[in-house]
Design a protein around this motif. Structure first.
Motif, PDB file in Angstrom:
ATOM      1  N   ALA A 131       0.831  -1.200   0.000  1.00 49.56           N
ATOM      2  CA  ALA A 131       0.000   0.000   0.000  1.00 49.56           C
ATOM      3  C   ALA A 131       0.868   1.254   0.000  1.00 49.56           C
ATOM      4  O   ALA A 131       0.608   2.212  -0.740  1.00 49.56           O
ATOM      5  CB  ALA A 131      -0.930  -0.005   1.205  1.00 49.56           C
ATOM      6  N   LEU A 132       1.918   1.255   0.815  1.00 45.02           N
ATOM      7  CA  LEU A 132       2.810   2.411   0.869  1.00 45.02           C
ATOM      8  C   LEU A 132       3.489   2.631  -0.471  1.00 45.02           C
ATOM      9  O   LEU A 132       3.570   3.773  -0.964  1.00 45.02           O
ATOM     10  CB  LEU A 132       3.864   2.210   1.964  1.00 45.02           C
ATOM     11  CG  LEU A 132       4.904   3.329   2.101  1.00 45.02           C
ATOM     12  CD1 LEU A 132       4.237   4.630   2.519  1.00 45.02           C
ATOM     13  CD2 LEU A 132       5.992   2.933   3.095  1.00 45.02           C
ATOM     14  N   GLU A 133       3.968   1.567  -1.095  1.00 42.37           N
ATOM     15  CA  GLU A 133       4.650   1.695  -2.381  1.00 42.37           C
ATOM     16  C   GLU A 133       3.705   2.192  -3.468  1.00 42.37           C
ATOM     17  O   GLU A 133       4.106   2.970  -4.343  1.00 42.37           O
ATOM     18  CB  GLU A 133       5.261   0.352  -2.775  1.00 42.37           C
ATOM     19  CG  GLU A 133       6.448  -0.048  -1.900  1.00 42.37           C
ATOM     20  CD  GLU A 133       6.868  -1.498  -2.102  1.00 42.37           C
ATOM     21  OE1 GLU A 133       8.015  -1.827  -1.747  1.00 42.37           O
ATOM     22  OE2 GLU A 133       6.036  -2.298  -2.596  1.00 42.37           O
ATOM     23  N   ASN A 134       2.449   1.746  -3.437  1.00 46.31           N
ATOM     24  CA  ASN A 134       1.465   2.223  -4.400  1.00 46.31           C
ATOM     25  C   ASN A 134       1.308   3.730  -4.305  1.00 46.31           C
ATOM     26  O   ASN A 134       1.242   4.428  -5.321  1.00 46.31           O
ATOM     27  CB  ASN A 134       0.117   1.540  -4.172  1.00 46.31           C
ATOM     28  CG  ASN A 134      -0.102   0.339  -5.058  1.00 46.31           C
ATOM     29  OD1 ASN A 134      -0.579   0.455  -6.180  1.00 46.31           O
ATOM     30  ND2 ASN A 134       0.268  -0.843  -4.552  1.00 46.31           N
ATOM     31  N   LEU A 135       1.246   4.253  -3.079  1.00 45.45           N
ATOM     32  CA  LEU A 135       1.072   5.696  -2.912  1.00 45.45           C
ATOM     33  C   LEU A 135       2.320   6.449  -3.340  1.00 45.45           C
ATOM     34  O   LEU A 135       2.237   7.474  -4.033  1.00 45.45           O
ATOM     35  CB  LEU A 135       0.731   6.019  -1.454  1.00 45.45           C
ATOM     36  CG  LEU A 135      -0.620   5.547  -0.927  1.00 45.45           C
ATOM     37  CD1 LEU A 135      -0.958   6.277   0.368  1.00 45.45           C
ATOM     38  CD2 LEU A 135      -1.728   5.759  -1.927  1.00 45.45           C
ATOM     39  N   MET A 136       3.483   5.975  -2.937  1.00 42.25           N
ATOM     40  CA  MET A 136       4.717   6.671  -3.278  1.00 42.25           C
ATOM     41  C   MET A 136       4.930   6.711  -4.786  1.00 42.25           C
ATOM     42  O   MET A 136       5.451   7.683  -5.322  1.00 42.25           O
ATOM     43  CB  MET A 136       5.906   6.009  -2.583  1.00 42.25           C
ATOM     44  CG  MET A 136       5.884   6.168  -1.069  1.00 42.25           C
ATOM     45  SD  MET A 136       7.312   5.406  -0.246  1.00 42.25           S
ATOM     46  CE  MET A 136       8.646   6.451  -0.851  1.00 42.25           C
ATOM     47  N   LEU A 137       4.492   5.682  -5.473  1.00 45.02           N
ATOM     48  CA  LEU A 137       4.627   5.649  -6.919  1.00 45.02           C
ATOM     49  C   LEU A 137       3.773   6.720  -7.586  1.00 45.02           C
ATOM     50  O   LEU A 137       4.076   7.179  -8.686  1.00 45.02           O
ATOM     51  CB  LEU A 137       4.227   4.264  -7.444  1.00 45.02           C
ATOM     52  CG  LEU A 137       4.520   3.976  -8.920  1.00 45.02           C
ATOM     53  CD1 LEU A 137       6.024   3.971  -9.165  1.00 45.02           C
ATOM     54  CD2 LEU A 137       3.917   2.632  -9.323  1.00 45.02           C
ATOM     55  N   GLU A 159      12.555  11.778  -1.398  1.00 44.03           N
ATOM     56  CA  GLU A 159      11.834  10.525  -1.164  1.00 44.03           C
ATOM     57  C   GLU A 159      11.310  10.450   0.266  1.00 44.03           C
ATOM     58  O   GLU A 159      10.229   9.920   0.506  1.00 44.03           O
ATOM     59  CB  GLU A 159      12.741   9.331  -1.447  1.00 44.03           C
ATOM     60  CG  GLU A 159      11.987   8.005  -1.313  1.00 44.03           C
ATOM     61  CD  GLU A 159      12.776   6.838  -1.848  1.00 44.03           C
ATOM     62  OE1 GLU A 159      13.501   6.223  -1.045  1.00 44.03           O
ATOM     63  OE2 GLU A 159      12.660   6.557  -3.051  1.00 44.03           O
ATOM     64  N   LYS A 160      12.037  11.018   1.211  1.00 42.68           N
ATOM     65  CA  LYS A 160      11.551  11.044   2.598  1.00 42.68           C
ATOM     66  C   LYS A 160      10.274  11.879   2.691  1.00 42.68           C
ATOM     67  O   LYS A 160       9.337  11.519   3.412  1.00 42.68           O
ATOM     68  CB  LYS A 160      12.627  11.611   3.515  1.00 42.68           C
ATOM     69  CG  LYS A 160      13.809  10.678   3.726  1.00 42.68           C
ATOM     70  CD  LYS A 160      14.832  11.296   4.668  1.00 42.68           C
ATOM     71  CE  LYS A 160      16.024  10.361   4.870  1.00 42.68           C
ATOM     72  NZ  LYS A 160      17.052  10.953   5.764  1.00 42.68           N
ATOM     73  N   ASP A 161      10.231  13.003   1.961  1.00 47.10           N
ATOM     74  CA  ASP A 161       9.023  13.832   1.951  1.00 47.10           C
ATOM     75  C   ASP A 161       7.857  13.093   1.308  1.00 47.10           C
ATOM     76  O   ASP A 161       6.722  13.181   1.784  1.00 47.10           O
ATOM     77  CB  ASP A 161       9.282  15.140   1.196  1.00 47.10           C
ATOM     78  CG  ASP A 161      10.273  16.047   1.916  1.00 47.10           C
ATOM     79  OD1 ASP A 161      10.412  15.902   3.149  1.00 47.10           O
ATOM     80  OD2 ASP A 161      10.901  16.885   1.237  1.00 47.10           O
ATOM     81  N   VAL A 162       8.149  12.374   0.205  1.00 46.83           N
ATOM     82  CA  VAL A 162       7.107  11.599  -0.465  1.00 46.83           C
ATOM     83  C   VAL A 162       6.566  10.525   0.466  1.00 46.83           C
ATOM     84  O   VAL A 162       5.357  10.315   0.569  1.00 46.83           O
ATOM     85  CB  VAL A 162       7.653  10.976  -1.769  1.00 46.83           C
ATOM     86  CG1 VAL A 162       6.648   9.971  -2.344  1.00 46.83           C
ATOM     87  CG2 VAL A 162       7.955  12.058  -2.791  1.00 46.83           C
ATOM     88  N   GLN A 163       7.457   9.835   1.162  1.00 51.70           N
ATOM     89  CA  GLN A 163       7.019   8.784   2.082  1.00 51.70           C
ATOM     90  C   GLN A 163       6.195   9.361   3.229  1.00 51.70           C
ATOM     91  O   GLN A 163       5.196   8.782   3.647  1.00 51.70           O
ATOM     92  CB  GLN A 163       8.216   8.026   2.640  1.00 51.70           C
ATOM     93  CG  GLN A 163       7.821   6.904   3.607  1.00 51.70           C
ATOM     94  CD  GLN A 163       8.996   6.047   4.020  1.00 51.70           C
ATOM     95  OE1 GLN A 163       9.995   5.960   3.319  1.00 51.70           O
ATOM     96  NE2 GLN A 163       8.889   5.416   5.183  1.00 51.70           N
ATOM     97  N   ARG A 164       6.599  10.536   3.707  1.00 48.41           N
ATOM     98  CA  ARG A 164       5.857  11.172   4.801  1.00 48.41           C
ATOM     99  C   ARG A 164       4.424  11.496   4.354  1.00 48.41           C
ATOM    100  O   ARG A 164       3.472  11.230   5.095  1.00 48.41           O
ATOM    101  CB  ARG A 164       6.570  12.446   5.240  1.00 48.41           C
ATOM    102  CG  ARG A 164       5.949  13.103   6.474  1.00 48.41           C
ATOM    103  CD  ARG A 164       6.719  14.363   6.866  1.00 48.41           C
ATOM    104  NE  ARG A 164       8.133  14.082   7.071  1.00 48.41           N
ATOM    105  CZ  ARG A 164       9.108  14.529   6.283  1.00 48.41           C
ATOM    106  NH1 ARG A 164       8.818  15.284   5.230  1.00 48.41           N
ATOM    107  NH2 ARG A 164      10.368  14.246   6.546  1.00 48.41           N
ATOM    108  N   ARG A 165       4.284  12.024   3.148  1.00 53.28           N
ATOM    109  CA  ARG A 165       2.937  12.342   2.656  1.00 53.28           C
ATOM    110  C   ARG A 165       2.129  11.071   2.443  1.00 53.28           C
ATOM    111  O   ARG A 165       0.936  11.018   2.760  1.00 53.28           O
ATOM    112  CB  ARG A 165       3.013  13.129   1.336  1.00 53.28           C
ATOM    113  CG  ARG A 165       1.641  13.366   0.701  1.00 53.28           C
ATOM    114  CD  ARG A 165       1.624  14.482  -0.299  1.00 53.28           C
ATOM    115  NE  ARG A 165       0.351  14.592  -0.974  1.00 53.28           N
ATOM    116  CZ  ARG A 165      -0.740  15.135  -0.443  1.00 53.28           C
ATOM    117  NH1 ARG A 165      -0.693  15.606   0.806  1.00 53.28           N
ATOM    118  NH2 ARG A 165      -1.868  15.205  -1.122  1.00 53.28           N
TER     119      ARG A 165
END
Length: 298
Positions: A131-137, A159-165
């Motif tokens: 689920a996390l990877e789907n969103l980050m993509l 990428e840290k900002d993307v993961q945080r969002r």
């Protein structure tokens, strides 16, 4: 008479519940009516498949910051219209603007980057990603996707900002416990939530939802409705294709009815439920053997 068709007649069309008419309160309930602050304007849009005219919309405006529902019987042209304006298919003629910018001829990815994103009736989650990877993509403008930044690893802070969002959106949509689970292991309703969350990764100003309640169990329906209303309350514009009249009449600020590719009526929910053209479109204009044509558009 089908249950949904009956609801066109009987559902309470007041402004209670999810309705927030605001600037639409004084807009005339008629096809092509001008809106005070339209975010999407469509003119003379047509699409045919062989001898079948699928879409012919002379003029349609969508008010900014509202929930607008597109309804109509099976084959009315709702999903085809969605595909045209979102760039997934090309119309035969006509044009449309988003935030004042012409979109005709632009591909779907460019339209998405401009702030208009969509979901699909059949979810497009990547089943073998978490689920996390789907969103980050779903995040756009990632420097790690370009050759030189990928080599020098200058993308790590981004990428840290993307993961945080992404994690914030998982929490917002109550999917945190599914963070590290494959999308293929999620229920249909959870994948609907995941797709909606992924669409938000691009910071859109308008989101188009194609039958968001299709295949969703009752336990998640109210959750989805709550999220859609919350997005509207945050200032986002929502357009949804939906065949469930309880959902349409309960959540929409404005309703547009299609039939045979044309807009035959538009207005507030209370206007639509009493419009004869809408009743005829769903039930047939004959007084004798009326056909149940209110099915989900394929």
């Amino acid at each position: 008479m089908s249950d949904n068709a009956a609801r066109v007649r009987s559902t309470d069309g007041g402004e209670a519940g999810g309705h927030r008419p605001g600037p639409l309160a004084t807009v005339p309930a008629e096809p092509g009516s001008a809106k005070p602050d339209p975010i999407l304007v469509v003119d003379h849009l047509t699409k045919s498949f062989g001898g079948l005219r699928a879409v012919r919309v002379d003029h349609l405006e969508v008010q900014r910051g509202t929930i607008t529902a597109l309804i109509g019987p099976n084959g009315a042209g709702k999903s085809t219209f969605f595909n045209q304006v979102s760039g997934f298919d090309r119309p035969d003629s006509g044009g449309w603007t988003f935030e004042g910018h012409p979109l005709a001829g632009k591909p779907a990815y460019q339209i998405a980057r401009m702030g208009m994103v969509r979901t699909f009736q059949l979810t497009k989650a990547l089943m073998r990603l978490t689920a996390l990877e789907n969103l980050m993509l779903g995040a756009t403008g990632q420097s790690g996707e370009r050759f030189l930044p990928a080599i020098v690893r200058s993308w790590r802070s981004q990428e840290k900002d993307v993961q945080r969002r992404a994690e914030e959106l998982l929490d917002r949509f109550n999917l945190t416990r599914m963070r590290d689970e494959f999308a293929g292991s999620m229920s249909g309703g959870q994948r609907k939530l995941l797709e909606m969350a992924r669409a938000l990764m691009v910071h859109p100003t308008m989101i188009m939802l194609d039958e968001p309640m299709s295949g969703v169990n009752p336990a998640l329906t109210q959750s989805l409705l709550g999220h859609i209303q919350a997005l509207r309350d945050d200032g986002m514009t929502i357009i949804l294709v939906e065949h469930d009249m309880d959902v349409v009449m309960g959540i929409s600020d404005w309703v547009v009815c299609f039939a045979e590719g044309e807009v035959i009526a538009e207005g507030r929910p209370r206007d639509i439920q009493s419009t004869q053209a809408v009743i005829d479109a769903y039930l047939g204009s004959r007084t004798g053997d009326q056909h149940d044509v209110l099915e989900a558009e394929q």
